[in-house]
Design a protein around this motif. Structure first.
Motif, PDB file in Angstrom:
ATOM      1  N   HIS A   8      -3.984   6.423  -7.088  1.00 12.99           N
ATOM      2  CA  HIS A   8      -4.021   5.975  -5.688  1.00 12.99           C
ATOM      3  C   HIS A   8      -2.698   6.242  -4.950  1.00 12.99           C
ATOM      4  O   HIS A   8      -2.699   6.679  -3.796  1.00 12.99           O
ATOM      5  CB  HIS A   8      -4.351   4.477  -5.667  1.00 12.99           C
ATOM      6  CG  HIS A   8      -4.470   3.900  -4.311  1.00 12.99           C
ATOM      7  ND1 HIS A   8      -5.576   4.088  -3.509  1.00 12.99           N
ATOM      8  CD2 HIS A   8      -3.614   3.137  -3.571  1.00 12.99           C
ATOM      9  CE1 HIS A   8      -5.398   3.465  -2.361  1.00 12.99           C
ATOM     10  NE2 HIS A   8      -4.218   2.882  -2.366  1.00 12.99           N
ATOM     11  N   ASP A  41      -5.630   2.760   3.349  1.00 14.67           N
ATOM     12  CA  ASP A  41      -6.475   3.437   2.366  1.00 14.67           C
ATOM     13  C   ASP A  41      -7.549   4.310   3.013  1.00 14.67           C
ATOM     14  O   ASP A  41      -8.244   3.884   3.924  1.00 14.67           O
ATOM     15  CB  ASP A  41      -7.117   2.392   1.449  1.00 14.67           C
ATOM     16  CG  ASP A  41      -6.079   1.752   0.542  1.00 14.67           C
ATOM     17  OD1 ASP A  41      -4.953   2.275   0.484  1.00 14.67           O
ATOM     18  OD2 ASP A  41      -6.404   0.734  -0.095  1.00 14.67           O
ATOM     19  N   SER A  73       2.777  -0.320   0.168  1.00 17.40           N
ATOM     20  CA  SER A  73       1.387  -0.693   0.418  1.00 17.40           C
ATOM     21  C   SER A  73       1.216  -2.183   0.172  1.00 17.40           C
ATOM     22  O   SER A  73       2.197  -2.927   0.084  1.00 17.40           O
ATOM     23  CB  SER A  73       0.473   0.123  -0.493  1.00 17.40           C
ATOM     24  OG  SER A  73       0.560  -0.377  -1.804  1.00 17.40           O
ATOM     25  N   HIS A  96      -1.441   8.360  -1.504  1.00 19.52           N
ATOM     26  CA  HIS A  96      -0.580   7.958  -0.377  1.00 19.52           C
ATOM     27  C   HIS A  96       0.575   8.948  -0.175  1.00 19.52           C
ATOM     28  O   HIS A  96       0.905   9.313   0.955  1.00 19.52           O
ATOM     29  CB  HIS A  96      -0.007   6.558  -0.617  1.00 19.52           C
ATOM     30  CG  HIS A  96      -0.959   5.441  -0.280  1.00 19.52           C
ATOM     31  ND1 HIS A  96      -1.529   5.316   0.962  1.00 19.52           N
ATOM     32  CD2 HIS A  96      -1.422   4.390  -1.007  1.00 19.52           C
ATOM     33  CE1 HIS A  96      -2.305   4.239   0.984  1.00 19.52           C
ATOM     34  NE2 HIS A  96      -2.270   3.659  -0.200  1.00 19.52           N
TER      35      HIS A  96
END
Ligand code: KG4
Ligand code: ZN
Length: 334
Positions: A112, A299, A137, A116
């Protein structure tokens, strides 16, 4: 031309996108669960996974329809493997595996945070490695050297709450809506940073700590209540934002100078914060400061596709034993 379907379901957005070479997006679809979780003041994991289950099929169908493609036209299916909420991740991973298997396509597993870190390429395809990345985040805050695709060296990270988590918790205490970051940014527009809340500097490291700030704000609010004193929510919001932004910006700029990088990339949901953009740029006028538009900071599946393009080019495929990992270790190389 390579065409990749990317799926993201690590937290409270069910998202799918189709991307081709050169970071061209053919479609980018999102079903947000924010209104559902707002009722509870934060993400409820059990509800999140059920919502993903409802949304994943229509979201992926929409992404293919918008791109005007059938499954058979694709070259690969990419999915967020972790980190995130396990029940949420499992929905995306299981569905991606099923699709890839049914269509005979290769599967790509994406971290993930690598998503980003690669999000800026969507709007700045001319961006080149190496660069300094501030990755902030709701669950991670780190300073990393992005050396080349797939190689990210972690210089420091939060020892407790992530920056986004601090925004969310402080917003909740102030009676602002979830997610807290945008709510605090908005409230701060009409306030002044008149309260000197503490920033943990943790000198000599690129680490962060935000739990002390959260406690300081909660104590401040309790004291005010006990004494029957009033305060302006906008001023508290502006002061808390200042305490978070100054330490993030200062460390990112220090790291870029120490490691002689001329580009700073802001990534993750908190990178949508305007005060953060302004502070980093004003501390480092000589540097190029790049951050995605807000929709690519929070996201989304486009960023998973952006990272997947690199993996496709390098031939990094997953097999069908792929499992979701809530705490997928940082892929940052030492
Ligand atoms: O990257 P993200 O969408 O999800 C995770 O991977 O965690 O980040 C969500 C976090 C939330 O904590 C949210 O409050 C924060 O990003 N955020 C912001 C802003 N927009 C979202 N924080 C500060 N300012 C913003 N404008
Ligand atoms: Zn994220």
């Amino acid at each position: 031309m390579v065409k990749i379907l990317a799926i993201e379901s690590s937290c409270d957005e069910t998202a799918a996108a189709v991307i081709t070479d050169g970071y061209q997006l053919l479609s980018n679809v999102e079903a947000t669960q924010i209104p559902v979780h707002q009722l509870y003041g934060g993400v409820v994991p059990e509800i999140a996974s059920r919502e993903h289950l409802n949304a994943v099929v229509p979201v992926v169908r929409r992404a293919l329809l918008d791109a005007n493609l059938a499954l058979a036209d694709l070259d690969a299916v990419a999915v967020t493997q972790g980190p995130g909420l396990i029940g949420s991740l499992l929905v995306g991973v299981s569905y991606a595996k099923a699709l890839a298997f049914a269509a005979g396509l290769p599967l790509i597993a994406v971290h993930h945070l690598e998503g980003h870190i690669n999000a800026p390429f969507l709007e700045h395809p001319e961006l080149e490695f190496p660069y300094l990345a501030l990755v902030v985040s709701g669950s991670h805050s780190g300073v990393a050297l992005a050396e080349k695709p797939g190689y990210y060296k972690l210089l420091g990270q939060s020892r407790d709450d992530a920056a986004g988590e601090a925004f969310d918790k402080i917003a909740r205490a102030l009676g602002l809506t979830y997610p807290g970051g945008p709510a605090i940014q908005q409230a701060a527009l009409t306030g002044e940073p008149v309260y000197d809340f503490p920033s943990a500097w943790l000198e000599g490291t690129y680490d962060f700590s935000f739990s002390g700030l959260k406690s300081a704000v909660l104590n401040f609010l309790n004291q005010k209540q006990m004494k029957g004193e009033t305060y302006r929510v906008a001023d508290v919001a502006a002061s808390a934002q200042e305490a978070i932004v100054r330490v993030l910006a200062e460390k990112a700029v220090r790291a870029a100078r120490e490691y002689e990088r001329d580009t700073i990339v802001l990534a993750g949901g908190v990178a949508a914060n305007q005060a953060l953009h302004e502070r980093v740029q004003s501390l480092a006028p000589e540097m190029r400061v790049i951050y995605p538009s807000p929709k690519f900071c929070t996201d989304n599946a486009a960023m998973i596709g952006a990272a997947a393009l690199g993996k496709f080019a390098r031939g990094e495929f997953a097999d069908f034993s792929l499992n979701a990992e809530a705490n997928l270790p940082l892929y940052f190389y030492a």
